[in-house]
Design a protein around this motif. Structure first.
Motif, PDB file in Angstrom:
ATOM      1  N   LEU A  83       0.823  -1.427  -0.217  1.00 53.00           N
ATOM      2  CA  LEU A  83       0.046  -0.178   0.006  1.00 53.00           C
ATOM      3  C   LEU A  83       0.871   1.359   0.036  1.00 53.00           C
ATOM      4  CD1 LEU A  83      -2.784  -1.081   2.587  1.00 53.00           C
ATOM      5  CD2 LEU A  83      -3.042  -0.594   0.300  1.00 53.00           C
ATOM      6  N   ARG A  84       1.741   1.178   0.646  1.00 53.35           N
ATOM      7  CA  ARG A  84       2.579   2.615   0.750  1.00 53.35           C
ATOM      8  C   ARG A  84       3.533   2.677  -0.255  1.00 53.35           C
ATOM      9  NH1 ARG A  84       4.481   5.167   5.523  1.00 53.35           N
ATOM     10  NH2 ARG A  84       2.162   4.536   6.104  1.00 53.35           N
ATOM     11  N   HIS A  85       4.267   1.441  -0.939  1.00 53.27           N
ATOM     12  CA  HIS A  85       5.505   1.924  -2.034  1.00 53.27           C
ATOM     13  C   HIS A  85       5.071   1.266  -3.340  1.00 53.27           C
ATOM     14  CE1 HIS A  85       7.933   2.640   1.502  1.00 53.27           C
ATOM     15  NE2 HIS A  85       7.626   1.565   2.073  1.00 53.27           N
ATOM     16  N   ALA A  86       3.958   0.231  -3.645  1.00 46.59           N
ATOM     17  CA  ALA A  86       3.959  -0.144  -4.747  1.00 46.59           C
ATOM     18  C   ALA A  86       3.343   0.556  -5.888  1.00 46.59           C
ATOM     19  CB  ALA A  86       3.238  -1.619  -4.646  1.00 46.59           C
ATOM     20  N   ASN A  87       2.270   1.584  -5.494  1.00 57.73           N
ATOM     21  CA  ASN A  87       1.641   2.287  -6.551  1.00 57.73           C
ATOM     22  C   ASN A  87       0.679   1.274  -7.361  1.00 57.73           C
ATOM     23  OD1 ASN A  87       0.499   4.466  -7.624  1.00 57.73           O
ATOM     24  ND2 ASN A  87       2.180   4.367  -9.372  1.00 57.73           N
ATOM     25  N   GLY A 119       6.848  -2.532  -8.951  1.00 53.03           N
ATOM     26  CA  GLY A 119       7.749  -3.645  -8.667  1.00 53.03           C
ATOM     27  C   GLY A 119       9.204  -3.088  -8.351  1.00 53.03           C
ATOM     28  N   PHE A 120      10.204  -3.759  -8.321  1.00 53.21           N
ATOM     29  CA  PHE A 120      11.391  -3.443  -7.824  1.00 53.21           C
ATOM     30  C   PHE A 120      12.497  -4.304  -8.215  1.00 53.21           C
ATOM     31  CE2 PHE A 120       9.355  -4.973  -4.394  1.00 53.21           C
ATOM     32  CZ  PHE A 120      10.175  -6.065  -3.622  1.00 53.21           C
ATOM     33  N   PRO A 179      10.851  -4.513 -12.162  1.00 47.64           N
ATOM     34  CA  PRO A 179      10.207  -3.248 -12.222  1.00 47.64           C
ATOM     35  C   PRO A 179       9.220  -3.307 -13.486  1.00 47.64           C
ATOM     36  CG  PRO A 179      12.790  -2.837 -12.276  1.00 47.64           C
ATOM     37  CD  PRO A 179      12.640  -4.407 -12.197  1.00 47.64           C
ATOM     38  N   GLY A 180       8.057  -2.678 -12.996  1.00 48.93           N
ATOM     39  CA  GLY A 180       6.860  -2.771 -13.894  1.00 48.93           C
ATOM     40  C   GLY A 180       6.264  -4.032 -13.905  1.00 48.93           C
ATOM     41  N   ALA A 181       6.674  -5.101 -12.782  1.00 54.72           N
ATOM     42  CA  ALA A 181       5.939  -6.397 -12.911  1.00 54.72           C
ATOM     43  C   ALA A 181       5.201  -6.689 -11.773  1.00 54.72           C
ATOM     44  CB  ALA A 181       6.683  -7.515 -13.610  1.00 54.72           C
ATOM     45  N   GLY A 182       5.044  -5.707 -10.649  1.00 56.90           N
ATOM     46  CA  GLY A 182       4.370  -6.145  -9.175  1.00 56.90           C
ATOM     47  C   GLY A 182       5.396  -6.962  -8.665  1.00 56.90           C
ATOM     48  N   ALA A 183       4.908  -7.504  -7.553  1.00 55.06           N
ATOM     49  CA  ALA A 183       5.626  -8.112  -6.635  1.00 55.06           C
ATOM     50  C   ALA A 183       4.705  -9.159  -5.859  1.00 55.06           C
ATOM     51  CB  ALA A 183       6.371  -7.325  -5.686  1.00 55.06           C
ATOM     52  N   VAL A 184       5.610 -10.412  -5.623  1.00 56.22           N
ATOM     53  CA  VAL A 184       4.914 -11.506  -4.936  1.00 56.22           C
ATOM     54  C   VAL A 184       5.692 -11.659  -3.539  1.00 56.22           C
ATOM     55  CG1 VAL A 184       4.171 -13.754  -4.928  1.00 56.22           C
ATOM     56  CG2 VAL A 184       3.978 -12.219  -6.853  1.00 56.22           C
ATOM     57  N   VAL A 185       5.057 -11.673  -2.543  1.00 56.96           N
ATOM     58  CA  VAL A 185       5.862 -12.067  -1.112  1.00 56.96           C
ATOM     59  C   VAL A 185       5.292 -13.456  -0.865  1.00 56.96           C
ATOM     60  CG1 VAL A 185       6.243 -11.576   1.220  1.00 56.96           C
ATOM     61  CG2 VAL A 185       6.393  -9.711  -0.543  1.00 56.96           C
ATOM     62  N   ARG A 186       5.952 -14.574  -0.591  1.00 65.94           N
ATOM     63  CA  ARG A 186       5.512 -15.838  -0.383  1.00 65.94           C
ATOM     64  C   ARG A 186       6.135 -16.407   0.817  1.00 65.94           C
ATOM     65  NH1 ARG A 186       3.235 -20.330  -3.385  1.00 65.94           N
ATOM     66  NH2 ARG A 186       3.983 -22.179  -2.557  1.00 65.94           N
ATOM     67  N   LEU A 187       5.504 -16.713   1.525  1.00 62.06           N
ATOM     68  CA  LEU A 187       5.973 -17.147   3.064  1.00 62.06           C
ATOM     69  C   LEU A 187       5.511 -18.720   3.172  1.00 62.06           C
ATOM     70  CD1 LEU A 187       7.018 -16.867   6.232  1.00 62.06           C
ATOM     71  CD2 LEU A 187       4.658 -16.267   6.757  1.00 62.06           C
TER      72      LEU A 187
END
Length: 387
Positions: free
Chosen positions: A313-317, A342-343, A375-383
């Motif tokens: 919410l804070r960084h991903a836009n 993404g990053f 960059p430009g492709a979002g992100a996935v955090v998997r635990l």
């Protein structure tokens, strides 16, 4: 040029739809407080709600400081790149100063033609029709809320002013409550730290002290009496286990009450649902039966989910965030997926986003945390943690 001020006007509603709109906007701001968001996040909810309420292109809220500038300044309609070009936070001059010092609503057909208008930086967007109201707690001005460039033709109306005045009165309550909550939270954290320090001292420190003495005795006996040294090392092992158990007991006491009432899946569902209502980002949740989990596992998964959502919410836009909780064989799997900017998943970036602390949480449970992004492709955090 038209300029109207009516500080004592009684808000009136001509249509039920307008009444519903202001109530919805007020509800969003109040919900932000009940969700215990930070003061700045409450300010952002207020600004977005006001912008939607009056259908304005630009909206902002400034909280004054004691040095003639603004302690906080939140705006909608201006991109991060524009903010960078505009420069530092504005000072209290021109119309901003007038709204603060006169503490009365202002509505103008063209702000540039008003005698109180000063100037704005070259990169500042061009404002025309303008409406501003103070947010007050009694005689104390908490901030100023102003909007510009109404999307519908004709500029802001008297009805818009009435709606914004009513909204500002409720925004004052939301801001005051958010400040009070932060003060209470700081006191609570301080008290909790004191309590935990006392618990750690009483329950753990003595065992660690005994463990240290026993280890020193074992070292001294290694050459002279190997059998006695072996017995002392067994005592060290036992004391270390007891100290670890005491530490775990203290940590379990920090377990959120919602987990006891609703369990992990339902707690996550409620958390995601509330964030979805408060945020312009669409946030969804998919939960499946995960069976009985240990308290440590539930707390860890919940905290990792909260941190990953906060980062997105804070960084991903992002425009969409999806959270899923599933059981895959012997593992419990949490995924937080966004469609944002993404990053590059490098170590400094991970540290800045707090992902290393999430990884540490996973390792305590002998689990893993993976981050997939570019960059430009979002992100996935998997635990993934053992069930």
């Amino acid at each position: 040029m038209t300029a109207e001020r009516n500080p004592g006007i009684e808000p009136r509603f001509d249509h039920g739809a307008e009444r519903d709109a202001v109530l919805h906007a007020v509800s969003s701001a109040v919900l932000a407080v009940t969700r215990h968001l930070s003061v700045r996040e409450v300010l952002q909810v207020i600004v977005r709600s006001a912008q939607t309420l009056l259908d304005a292109r630009y909206a902002a809220l400034g909280v004054p400081d004691v040095d003639g500038s603004f302690a906080e300044f939140v705006a909608e309609g201006v991109s991060d790149k524009q903010w960078e070009a505009i420069g530092p936070l504005p000072r209290q001059h021109g119309m901003l100063a007038a709204l603060l010092h006169e503490a009365a609503p202002v509505r103008l057909a063209d702000i540039r033609k008003d005698a109180r208008f000063g100037w704005w930086p070259a990169a500042h967007p061009v404002l025309k029709d303008f409406i501003g109201v103070p947010i007050k707690d009694g005689e104390n001005v908490l901030g100023i809320l102003f909007l510009s460039n109404k999307r519908a033709p004709g500029g802001f109306t008297r009805q818009d002013e009435n709606l914004l005045m009513l909204f500002a009165a409720h925004a004052a309550i939301a801001m005051t409550n958010a400040r009070l909550y932060e003060c209470v939270r700081e006191l609570t954290i301080s008290e909790e730290r004191t309590r935990m320090a006392r618990e750690l001292h009483d329950a753990v420190t003595q065992k660690l002290f005994s463990l240290r003495l026993t280890a020193q005795a074992a070292a001294a006996l290694l050459d002279a009496d190997a059998e006695r040294a072996r017995a002392e090392i067994d005592t060290v092992r036992r004391l270390a286990g007891e100290a670890l158990a005491e530490l775990r007991a203290v940590i379990v006491e920090m377990r959120p009450a919602e987990l006891d009432r609703h369990g992990l899946t339902e707690t996550l569902r409620k958390h995601v649902g509330l964030l979805d209502r408060l945020s312009p980002v669409a946030i969804t949740f998919e939960g499946h039966p995960v069976g009985d989990l240990t308290p440590d596992t539930e707390v860890t998964v919940l905290r990792v989910a909260q941190e990953a959502l906060h980062n997105a919410l804070r960084h991903a836009n992002a425009s969409r965030i999806h959270v899923s909780l599933t059981a895959e064989g012997a593992c419990l799997v949490l995924e937080v997926r966004d469609d944002g900017d993404g990053f590059v998943a490098e170590e400094p970036t991970l540290r800045g986003l707090g992902l290393l602390s999430m990884r540490d949480r996973a390792e305590v449970l002998e689990g893993t945390l993976k981050v997939v992004s570019e960059p430009g492709a979002g992100a996935v955090v998997r635990l993934e943690v053992p069930r």
